[in-house]
Design an enzyme around this catalytic site. Structure first.
Site, PDB file in Angstrom:
ATOM      1  N   THR A 197       0.858  -1.186   0.000  1.00  0.00           N
ATOM      2  CA  THR A 197       0.000   0.000   0.000  1.00  0.00           C
ATOM      3  C   THR A 197       0.894   1.234   0.000  1.00  0.00           C
ATOM      4  O   THR A 197       2.024   1.173   0.482  1.00  0.00           O
ATOM      5  CB  THR A 197      -0.843  -0.034   1.292  1.00  0.00           C
ATOM      6  OG1 THR A 197      -1.803  -1.077   1.146  1.00  0.00           O
ATOM      7  CG2 THR A 197      -1.548   1.262   1.582  1.00  0.00           C
ATOM      8  N   ARG A 225     -14.475  -6.487   0.303  1.00  0.00           N
ATOM      9  CA  ARG A 225     -13.719  -6.254   1.549  1.00  0.00           C
ATOM     10  C   ARG A 225     -13.187  -4.816   1.569  1.00  0.00           C
ATOM     11  O   ARG A 225     -12.629  -4.330   0.596  1.00  0.00           O
ATOM     12  CB  ARG A 225     -12.563  -7.237   1.639  1.00  0.00           C
ATOM     13  CG  ARG A 225     -11.685  -7.088   2.894  1.00  0.00           C
ATOM     14  CD  ARG A 225     -10.424  -6.324   2.601  1.00  0.00           C
ATOM     15  NE  ARG A 225      -9.511  -6.311   3.753  1.00  0.00           N
ATOM     16  CZ  ARG A 225      -8.410  -5.562   3.822  1.00  0.00           C
ATOM     17  NH1 ARG A 225      -8.081  -4.783   2.821  1.00  0.00           N
ATOM     18  NH2 ARG A 225      -7.645  -5.590   4.880  1.00  0.00           N
ATOM     19  N   GLY A 227     -10.622  -2.300   3.730  1.00  0.00           N
ATOM     20  CA  GLY A 227      -9.562  -2.312   4.737  1.00  0.00           C
ATOM     21  C   GLY A 227      -9.491  -0.998   5.480  1.00  0.00           C
ATOM     22  O   GLY A 227     -10.452  -0.219   5.518  1.00  0.00           O
ATOM     23  N   ASP A 228      -8.331  -0.744   6.062  1.00  0.00           N
ATOM     24  CA  ASP A 228      -8.149   0.478   6.863  1.00  0.00           C
ATOM     25  C   ASP A 228      -7.854   1.717   6.019  1.00  0.00           C
ATOM     26  O   ASP A 228      -8.119   2.842   6.451  1.00  0.00           O
ATOM     27  CB  ASP A 228      -6.954   0.290   7.807  1.00  0.00           C
ATOM     28  CG  ASP A 228      -5.670   0.044   7.004  1.00  0.00           C
ATOM     29  OD1 ASP A 228      -5.603  -0.982   6.292  1.00  0.00           O
ATOM     30  OD2 ASP A 228      -4.771   0.902   7.054  1.00  0.00           O
ATOM     31  N   GLY A 248      -0.306  -2.126   6.527  1.00  0.00           N
ATOM     32  CA  GLY A 248      -0.154  -3.416   7.199  1.00  0.00           C
ATOM     33  C   GLY A 248      -1.481  -4.146   7.154  1.00  0.00           C
ATOM     34  O   GLY A 248      -2.308  -3.891   6.265  1.00  0.00           O
ATOM     35  N   GLU A 249      -1.697  -5.045   8.083  1.00  0.00           N
ATOM     36  CA  GLU A 249      -2.949  -5.799   8.086  1.00  0.00           C
ATOM     37  C   GLU A 249      -4.096  -4.872   8.484  1.00  0.00           C
ATOM     38  O   GLU A 249      -4.205  -4.449   9.637  1.00  0.00           O
ATOM     39  CB  GLU A 249      -2.845  -6.978   9.056  1.00  0.00           C
ATOM     40  CG  GLU A 249      -4.054  -7.889   8.960  1.00  0.00           C
ATOM     41  CD  GLU A 249      -4.191  -8.799  10.164  1.00  0.00           C
ATOM     42  OE1 GLU A 249      -3.299  -9.628  10.382  1.00  0.00           O
ATOM     43  OE2 GLU A 249      -5.194  -8.649  10.887  1.00  0.00           O
ATOM     44  N   GLY A 250      -4.950  -4.582   7.503  1.00  0.00           N
ATOM     45  CA  GLY A 250      -6.019  -3.605   7.701  1.00  0.00           C
ATOM     46  C   GLY A 250      -6.891  -3.909   8.896  1.00  0.00           C
ATOM     47  O   GLY A 250      -7.293  -3.005   9.648  1.00  0.00           O
TER      48      GLY A 250
HETATM   49  N1  ASP Z   1      -3.605  -1.865   4.972  1.00  0.00           N
HETATM   50  C1  ASP Z   1      -3.865  -2.436   3.677  1.00  0.00           C
HETATM   51  C2  ASP Z   1      -5.130  -3.246   3.737  1.00  0.00           C
HETATM   52  O1  ASP Z   1      -5.327  -3.979   4.677  1.00  0.00           O
HETATM   53  C3  ASP Z   1      -2.759  -3.290   3.189  1.00  0.00           C
HETATM   54  C4  ASP Z   1      -1.387  -2.666   3.261  1.00  0.00           C
HETATM   55  O2  ASP Z   1      -1.157  -1.736   3.979  1.00  0.00           O
HETATM   56  O3  ASP Z   1      -0.491  -3.117   2.569  1.00  0.00           O
HETATM   57  O4  ASP Z   1      -5.894  -3.176   2.814  1.00  0.00           O
END
Ligand code: ASP
Length: 327
Positions: A197, A225, A227-228, A248-250
């Site tokens: 991202t 879906r 994400g954040d 990161g992990e959304g």
């Molecule tokens: N945060 C993003 C998501 O979860 C992914 C990423 O940051 O690479 O969609």
């Protein structure tokens, strides 16, 4: 006021086995985009325009996971999302579920500037894009051969892929460390590494902060879906004190309302920028999940992550400059 500062990221969570030439390629793109932002700041462009400009450039290059080169859904399609925030007035705009808008960050900006709302998604966002006359392209434009290969790997492994992996490196050949990092999310095996991202945060010479984030989301994500990245307060936040963009992990970033937390601890606990970033990474984020970049109105820049790495670049007016991946 402490002068201008800029930071950008190309995603947290990097495969420890990422080949050197890929690391170099990423650093070159980060450096080019950093220099673009620095020149814009030297020409007195406001922070908000600079974050949009830099993120557009990152979206247009296929290397990272946003715009062209976006991660693919389980159906092999692209659904992009982005958000932008103007710290001076706490105005914001966000978009999700885009399939044809060439530069999602600019549509987020238009939602903020030209619509009565803060967040538009899916067909409504597409209608608004047509109305505003932004550049549209076929969904194929966003899909790279490399990502088609990665989706295949993700499906074979029944995983929602967070990794920066290239198809030539099969999951079965990943290092013991990377394999050990695999864990489950709602019962599905995932790796803890995020894709790439992009985001940019800027404070200009007037002390105005802005933040922008753009992504294709996660490889092999369910369609629909979110994400954040498009969520103000989670993936993106800016106010009078600071600008923050997360990656990161959304799902973990949403749980931690990470971007807003940085501003909140500065505001309510009186912490400085780097202390606020360190506090939030330590206290609000599950281990190994994410990272963020931030600037303060005093012209400081800070970053933090608890993943193996984070593609990032930053600079301040007093001559500090850094482009890095690992700790
Ligand atoms: N945060 C993003 C998501 O979860 C992914 C990423 O940051 O690479 O969609």
């Amino acid at each position: 006021m402490g002068g201008w500062a800029i930071a950008l990221h190309g995603g947290a969570g990097v495969d420890p086995n990422l080949p050197l030439h890929r690391q170099e390629q990423a650093k070159q793109l980060l450096t080019r985009c950093l220099n673009l932002g620095i020149s814009a700041l030297r020409s007195s462009l406001p922070a908000l325009d600079v974050v949009e400009l830099v993120v557009r450039e990152l979206e247009t290059d296929p290397l990272f996971n946003s715009g062209r080169g976006s991660a693919l859904t389980e159906n092999g399609t692209v659904e992009m999302e982005a958000s932008i925030m103007d710290g001076t007035k706490r105005r914001c705009g966000a978009v999700s579920g885009l399939t044809t808008v060439k530069n999602p960050i600019s549509l987020a900006r238009l939602v903020m500037d030209k619509s009565p709302h803060s967040y538009l998604a899916f067909s409504g966002a597409d209608d608004f894009a047509r109305q505003q006359g932004v550049e549209l392209v076929g969904n194929d434009y966003f899909i790279t051969e490399e990502n088609v290969g990665m989706l295949k790997l993700a499906k074979e492994a029944n995983t929602i892929m967070f990794d920066y992996r290239i198809p030539a490196v099969g999951l079965e050949t990943c290092s013991a460390g990377a394999a050990a990092a695999m864990e489950k999310m709602n019962g599905l095996p995932i790796s803890v590494y995020a894709p790439e991202t992009v985001g940019c945060v800027v404070v200009d010479v007037e002390g105005r902060c802005a933040a922008a984030t753009s992504t294709g989301g996660l490889m092999n994500k369910m369609t629909g879906r979110i994400g954040d990245s498009p969520l103000i307060g989670a993936g993106t936040y800016a106010c009078e004190l600071c600008g923050v963009s997360c990656t990161g992990e959304g799902e973990a970033i949403i749980r931690g309302t990470l971007a807003r937390e940085v501003a909140a601890v500065m505001e309510y606990k009186g912490l400085g920028l780097q202390d606020a970033v360190d506090f939030v990474i330590k206290e609000r984020l599950d281990e190994g999940k994410a990272g963020l970049i931030a600037v303060s109105r005093n012209g400081e820049v800070a970053c933090g992550f608890n993943t193996t790495g984070m593609f990032r670049a930053c600079a301040t007016e007093d001559g500090f400059m850094e482009v890095g991946i690992w700790e």
